[in-house]
Write a protein that holds these residues in place. Structure first.
Motif, mmCIF file in Angstrom:
data_model
loop_
_atom_site.group_PDB
_atom_site.id
_atom_site.type_symbol
_atom_site.label_atom_id
_atom_site.label_comp_id
_atom_site.label_asym_id
_atom_site.label_seq_id
_atom_site.Cartn_x
_atom_site.Cartn_y
_atom_site.Cartn_z
ATOM 1 N N ALA A 1 13.069 5.101 -6.251
ATOM 2 C CA ALA A 1 13.511 4.200 -5.168
ATOM 3 C C ALA A 1 12.582 2.995 -5.052
ATOM 4 C CB ALA A 1 13.550 4.970 -3.843
ATOM 5 N N ILE A 2 11.289 3.240 -5.158
ATOM 6 C CA ILE A 2 10.327 2.130 -5.077
ATOM 7 C C ILE A 2 10.487 1.205 -6.279
ATOM 8 C CG2 ILE A 2 7.871 1.546 -5.087
ATOM 9 C CD1 ILE A 2 7.399 4.225 -3.602
ATOM 10 N N ALA A 3 10.722 1.766 -7.445
ATOM 11 C CA ALA A 3 10.915 0.941 -8.648
ATOM 12 C C ALA A 3 12.143 0.043 -8.507
ATOM 13 C CB ALA A 3 11.046 1.839 -9.877
ATOM 14 N N LEU B 1 0.828 -1.208 0.000
ATOM 15 C CA LEU B 1 0.000 0.000 0.000
ATOM 16 C C LEU B 1 0.861 1.257 0.000
ATOM 17 C CD1 LEU B 1 -2.743 1.411 0.217
ATOM 18 C CD2 LEU B 1 -2.599 1.136 2.710
ATOM 19 N N LEU B 2 1.868 1.273 0.894
ATOM 20 C CA LEU B 2 2.742 2.454 0.965
ATOM 21 C C LEU B 2 3.526 2.628 -0.335
ATOM 22 C CD1 LEU B 2 4.091 2.055 4.620
ATOM 23 C CD2 LEU B 2 2.313 3.628 3.800
ATOM 24 N N GLY B 3 3.978 1.504 -0.901
ATOM 25 C CA GLY B 3 4.710 1.572 -2.161
ATOM 26 C C GLY B 3 3.838 2.073 -3.300
ATOM 27 N N ILE C 1 3.096 -3.908 -6.961
ATOM 28 C CA ILE C 1 2.614 -3.972 -8.346
ATOM 29 C C ILE C 1 1.104 -4.149 -8.389
ATOM 30 C CG2 ILE C 1 2.747 -5.280 -10.500
ATOM 31 C CD1 ILE C 1 5.602 -6.098 -9.665
ATOM 32 N N ILE C 2 0.602 -5.089 -7.561
ATOM 33 C CA ILE C 2 -0.839 -5.364 -7.564
ATOM 34 C C ILE C 2 -1.630 -4.133 -7.118
ATOM 35 C CG2 ILE C 2 -2.648 -6.710 -6.433
ATOM 36 C CD1 ILE C 2 -0.692 -9.069 -6.334
ATOM 37 N N GLN C 3 -1.181 -3.497 -6.023
ATOM 38 C CA GLN C 3 -1.939 -2.359 -5.503
ATOM 39 C C GLN C 3 -1.749 -1.110 -6.364
ATOM 40 O OE1 GLN C 3 -2.386 -2.053 -1.180
ATOM 41 N NE2 GLN C 3 -0.977 -3.756 -0.975
ATOM 42 N N ARG C 4 -0.612 -1.011 -7.028
ATOM 43 C CA ARG C 4 -0.420 0.102 -7.963
ATOM 44 C C ARG C 4 -1.442 0.019 -9.098
ATOM 45 N NH1 ARG C 4 -0.723 3.602 -10.671
ATOM 46 N NH2 ARG C 4 0.793 4.902 -11.777
ATOM 47 N N ALA C 5 -1.730 -1.185 -9.535
ATOM 48 C CA ALA C 5 -2.743 -1.357 -10.585
ATOM 49 C C ALA C 5 -4.108 -0.909 -10.082
ATOM 50 C CB ALA C 5 -2.784 -2.817 -11.021
ATOM 51 N N GLN D 1 4.361 5.478 -5.450
ATOM 52 C CA GLN D 1 4.481 5.520 -6.907
ATOM 53 C C GLN D 1 3.391 6.371 -7.547
ATOM 54 O OE1 GLN D 1 4.838 1.443 -8.414
ATOM 55 N NE2 GLN D 1 7.030 1.827 -8.618
ATOM 56 N N THR D 2 2.264 6.506 -6.847
ATOM 57 C CA THR D 2 1.155 7.290 -7.413
ATOM 58 C C THR D 2 1.281 8.780 -7.083
ATOM 59 O OG1 THR D 2 -0.298 5.370 -7.168
ATOM 60 C CG2 THR D 2 -1.362 7.507 -7.513
#
Length: 224
Positions: A56-58, A40-42, A107-111, A46-47
């Motif tokens: 850094a997250i990437a 979630l934080l990541g 990755i999942i939550q970024r989507a 990224q958002t």
């Protein structure tokens, strides 16, 4: 084939194996929820973060999704002592598998964040919501329907992945199976029984996740 099955020696150890199954579930819950928080934080970083935060997250996601979880756990337990950092097997397993799982959940939550319409975010901003309020009241309710199926399947993946903790001596289900196999020399019977226990665990977890998804998020899906 001249092999005589002797399941009796394994059934005598069922209480010991079930204790390992309990520890397997405990590991899975801890790792999943800690990794979900990292994800979630990541995803938020990224958002909404600046270029350095996104970069850094990437790098974190790229590193931990392109190296085996086995290597990461083994390094934490056997590599860190060389520089004076000692972890218990349980702590090394929790940290290693959480960091690895967290990268995938970013990755999942970024989507899920990407599926939120811009108009909804603008409406939250007009209402004077802070970033955390927007996440709590606008984004999470929206994205849970989108990401709940992959999250539920990921929990099953974590549940089965806890078996890697056995390589550093954690006596979860697989670890206890190895102990029994070593002492009885009945590996075939031991791992047939343990395989069945894993199937029971995943079927029960899948049914529970299906019910949670249906009644709390109105999502109908097939979990592994």
């Amino acid at each position: 084939m001249n092999y005589t099955f002797q399941f009796g020696v394994v059934f005598d150890q069922l209480p010991y194996l079930m204790g390992g199954a309990g520890l397997t579930l405990q590991l899975a819950f801890i790792i999943f929820w800690a990794a979900a928080l990292i994800g979630l934080l990541g995803a938020m970083g990224q958002t909404f973060g600046g270029p350095w935060i996104r970069r850094a997250i990437a790098i974190y996601v790229s590193f931990f999704t392109n190296t085996p979880a086995f290597v990461q756990v083994y390094f934490l337990f056997n590599g860190l002592p060389d520089i004076g950092i000692f972890l218990t097997p349980f702590a090394a397993a929790i940290i290693g598998l959480t960091i690895n799982s967290g990268a995938y959940l970013v990755i999942i939550q970024r989507a899920g964040f990407a599926s939120v319409r811009r108009q909804e975010l603008e409406a939250a901003e007009v209402l004077g919501m802070s970033l955390m309020q927007s996440v709590r009241y606008v984004i999470l309710p929206h994205i849970m329907r989108t990401i709940y199926p992959p999250l539920a399947n990921f929990f099953i993946w974590v549940l089965l992945g806890t078996s890697m903790a056995a390589i550093i001596g954690v006596e979860e289900l697989t670890g206890r199976a190895v102990n029994i196999s070593t002492s009885t020399l009945r590996s075939v019977e031991v791992f047939i029984v343990v395989g069945c226990i894993y199937i029971v665990l995943t079927v029960i977890a899948s049914a529970a996740l299906y019910l949670v998804g249906r009644y709390f998020f109105r999502v109908r899906m097939r979990v592994i």
